[in-house]
Write a protein that holds these residues in place. Structure first.
Motif, PDB file in Angstrom:
ATOM      1  N   ARG A 326       4.187  62.989  77.480  1.00 27.97           N
ATOM      2  CA  ARG A 326       5.786  63.493  76.060  1.00 27.97           C
ATOM      3  C   ARG A 326       5.255  64.966  76.208  1.00 27.97           C
ATOM      4  O   ARG A 326       5.443  65.794  76.420  1.00 27.97           O
ATOM      5  N   GLU A 330       7.247  67.823  77.972  1.00 30.49           N
ATOM      6  CA  GLU A 330       8.086  69.005  76.357  1.00 30.49           C
ATOM      7  C   GLU A 330       7.465  69.884  76.890  1.00 30.49           C
ATOM      8  O   GLU A 330       8.564  71.680  76.510  1.00 30.49           O
ATOM      9  N   GLU A 333       8.519  71.625  79.272  1.00 27.52           N
ATOM     10  CA  GLU A 333       9.561  71.904  79.383  1.00 27.52           C
ATOM     11  C   GLU A 333      10.615  73.165  78.541  1.00 27.52           C
ATOM     12  O   GLU A 333      11.510  74.596  79.317  1.00 27.52           O
TER      13      GLU A 333
END
Ligand code: IFM
Length: 394
Positions: A326, A330, A333
């Motif tokens: 994650r 992230e 992103e």
């Protein structure tokens, strides 16, 4: 295990890699200042570290197999110049083999010339605060570039100048363990001077090579946005922590390297200075609160320098491996979002490939995409490294 629903698409030529540094992985760095203090028992022993010195090809094979197309490594000054002005050509040939192995594995090569360690002979003279350290550093950098120019795509002079000054001269956690703010500020100034000297000397002889720096930035946010004192506190901290160094070298950079790990929520303390307020966010094994959005704000802020940006480090100590996917996804992103807003980001390097020697914390923190068995030195790829399958380039 976190499983992102989507994929992230980056442009062709985007670098997706992992970063490491010589002393943290190679082993047996016997001519460096760290080795000296390790022998004195003042910091944990690095010993063989991950034995990357002998296992580099295996490591680059793993990097390729998990979907990386780049690696950032560093060269150990103490190996290249074990005594002042004495150049070790065997060391140069070793690094040539390392770099050629990277190429064979399809990895673009970013090389840092100084990452926290020094030859012991220079450390004894005060390191970068020695009177001619800038000339000595520039001489070493030119020597390395001249010899390895065909085997490196991107050069980084110095890793994390503020952290290096702070750990060695203010917090006293790294050699030579000083605790003196003036000495830390002075050291920072000397690093600026040395970076400039190295940049100019390299570019004078080799104008086409690309040279940057790896700069650690913390994203400081005001605890209460409505409160001007908190806003001012965050602004001052962002200026002195993030900008002060870059502003002074902005004419001596082909690209900016950003090392990002965490952010602080800050407010002015009643006792002067500042306080950090805990963000309600997942925490790494080292107590660092993760905040992927911080990378977006820092990248947008770096736009003002009008230089290409590489995320030269971003990583998490997470021995159970339950947060790493994650964390990476992230951050990528938010990186993509910053690119959509005009940040010229050319690559991302996760810290690090194989669990390594984490300075005064020894081998405890586990940053690796690959688990290291410290007894056998065997490598085991962690599940989180599958995240790179979700990242598309081109
Ligand atoms: O291991 C270090 C590296 O040497 C510099 N940047 C931060 C990493 C993780 O603490």
């Amino acid at each position: 295990m976190y499983k992102p629903e989507a994929e992230i698409q980056f442009p062709k030529d985007f670098l997706l890699g992992a970063a490491s540094s010589a002393h943290q992985v190679e082993g047996n760095n016997k001519n460096s200042d760290w080795w000296h203090y390790e022998e004195l028992g003042k910091v944990p022993k690095s010993g063989l570290a991950t034995d990357h010195y002998n296992r580099f090809d295996e490591d680059f094979g793993i990097a390729q197999s998990i979907g990386l197309n780049a690696m950032r490594i560093s060269i150990e000054w103490a190996r290249i110049e074990p005594q002042p002005g004495t150049w070790d050509m065997e060391a140069v040939e070793h690094y040539r083999k390392v770099l050629q192995s990277m190429k064979q594995r399809g990895l673009t090569r970013m090389v840092t010339l100084q990452h926290f360690t020094l030859p012991w002979w220079l450390a004894k003279r005060g390191g970068f605060s020695a009177s001619n350290a800038d000339e000595l550093f520039a001489r070493y950098c030119v020597f390395v570039v001249e010899n390895l120019i065909n085997d490196v795509e991107l050069w980084v002079t110095i890793n994390e100048p503020e952290i290096y000054s702070r750990m060695t001269r203010f917090l006293g956690l790294h050699p030579p363990f000083k605790k003196n703010i003036i000495s830390a500020l002075w050291y920072g100034h000397c690093l600026v001077k040395s970076h400039k000297a190295a940049f100019r000397a390299i570019k004078k002889s080799f104008p086409n090579v690309k040279v940057g720096i790896a700069k650690n930035d913390v994203y400081n946010e005001p605890a209460r946005r409505s409160h001007w004192l908190d806003r001012l506190t965050a602004k001052v901290m962002n200026y002195f922590g993030n900008e002060y160094f870059l502003v002074r070298i902005s004419n001596e950079l082909d690209f900016i390297g950003l090392n990002y790990y965490f952010s602080h929520v800050v407010k002015l303390s009643l006792f002067g200075g500042y306080e950090t307020v805990n963000r309600n966010a997942p925490m790494s094994d080292m107590g660092w609160r993760t905040y992927p959005e911080g990378i977006y704000h820092l990248l947008l802020d770096l736009k003002k320098y009008h230089k290409p940006i590489y995320i030269t480090e971003n990583g998490i100590a997470n021995s159970s491996d339950d947060m790493r996917q994650r964390f990476i996804f992230e951050h990528l992103e938010w990186t993509k979002k910053a690119m959509e807003q005009g940040a010229d980001v050319r690559g991302y390097f996760y810290w690090t490939l194989v669990d390594n020697y984490e300075w005064h914390d020894g081998f405890d923190p586990k940053f690796g995409l690959v688990e290291l068995n410290n007894e056998t030195l065997a490598r085991k790829v962690r599940t989180s490294s599958e995240i790179f399958k979700q990242i598309k380039i081109g």
